[in-house]
Design a protein around this motif. Sequence first.
Motif, PDB file in Angstrom:
ATOM      1  N   UNK A 100       5.083   8.061  -5.210  1.00 32.74           N
ATOM      2  CA  UNK A 100       4.345   7.185  -4.301  1.00 32.74           C
ATOM      3  C   UNK A 100       5.309   6.696  -3.235  1.00 32.74           C
ATOM      4  N   UNK A 101       4.829   6.630  -1.984  1.00 34.76           N
ATOM      5  CA  UNK A 101       5.662   6.143  -0.887  1.00 34.76           C
ATOM      6  C   UNK A 101       4.908   5.077  -0.115  1.00 34.76           C
ATOM      7  N   UNK A 137       0.839  -1.194   0.000  1.00 35.15           N
ATOM      8  CA  UNK A 137       0.000   0.000   0.000  1.00 35.15           C
ATOM      9  C   UNK A 137       0.873   1.242   0.000  1.00 35.15           C
ATOM     10  N   UNK A 138       0.480   2.195  -0.833  1.00 35.61           N
ATOM     11  CA  UNK A 138       1.261   3.419  -0.958  1.00 35.61           C
ATOM     12  C   UNK A 138       0.347   4.634  -0.929  1.00 35.61           C
ATOM     13  N   UNK A 192       9.999   2.156   3.550  1.00 34.53           N
ATOM     14  CA  UNK A 192      10.780   3.198   2.901  1.00 34.53           C
ATOM     15  C   UNK A 192      10.718   3.150   1.377  1.00 34.53           C
ATOM     16  N   UNK A 193       9.920   2.250   0.822  1.00 35.60           N
ATOM     17  CA  UNK A 193       9.867   2.130  -0.635  1.00 35.60           C
ATOM     18  C   UNK A 193       9.257   3.388  -1.251  1.00 35.60           C
ATOM     19  N   UNK A 194       9.861   3.837  -2.341  1.00 34.01           N
ATOM     20  CA  UNK A 194       9.372   5.000  -3.073  1.00 34.01           C
ATOM     21  C   UNK A 194       9.268   4.594  -4.532  1.00 34.01           C
ATOM     22  N   UNK A 227      -4.336   2.885  -2.674  1.00 31.60           N
ATOM     23  CA  UNK A 227      -3.441   2.782  -3.824  1.00 31.60           C
ATOM     24  C   UNK A 227      -2.418   1.721  -3.463  1.00 31.60           C
ATOM     25  N   UNK A 228      -2.312   0.686  -4.278  1.00 31.27           N
ATOM     26  CA  UNK A 228      -1.344  -0.374  -4.000  1.00 31.27           C
ATOM     27  C   UNK A 228      -0.491  -0.624  -5.240  1.00 31.27           C
ATOM     28  N   UNK A 229       0.695  -1.137  -4.992  1.00 33.84           N
ATOM     29  CA  UNK A 229       1.626  -1.481  -6.060  1.00 33.84           C
ATOM     30  C   UNK A 229       2.000  -2.942  -5.867  1.00 33.84           C
TER      31      UNK A 229
END
Length: 164
Positions: free
Chosen positions: A23-24, A4-5, A29-31, A119-121
């Motif tokens: 997006x974070x 989730x971001x 810490x993923x961007x 919002x998910x990636x």
Amino acid sequence: MEVEMKIRGLMMDPVTNMPIVILKDTSGDAVLPIWVGIYEANAIALEIEKVSTPRPMTHDLIKNVLVGLDTQVHKVVVTELREDTFYAVIWMERQGNVISIDSRPSDALALALRVDCPIVVEDGALKNSKLVANVSERVPSEYLRKRKEGREDEDRSRQKQQSR
């Protein structure tokens, strides 16, 4: 696996002069930077800043249509990165039927802001973007090194010419 971001902001790419949505990860810490078009960036910025327009913009219209059809958007998913292009899917439900709609990530993000859905990636898209980022980080540094060497050679040539 999905991450989730949240949209953390918009910026301009100094090289291409194109907008980038940042997006974070909500729990890490993923961007993930996603390059978008000018109009889509404007639609996202308007919603982030809660600017109301005199008439509905495209993503407002989509939201109004979905509400009118009693359709709930459950989430938007950035599904993959293929050939430097991100892909997304909008997951929604109407009368108990779950529907997935192919979308550009920029449109999915603009809609997600308006309907306040997650919002998910997908993990694969995030990993592929990191691989691309690692490669692109090496390319500019190599390019800059060669460019610097070229400038040093030019400087030496100028110094020789001036000393004559």
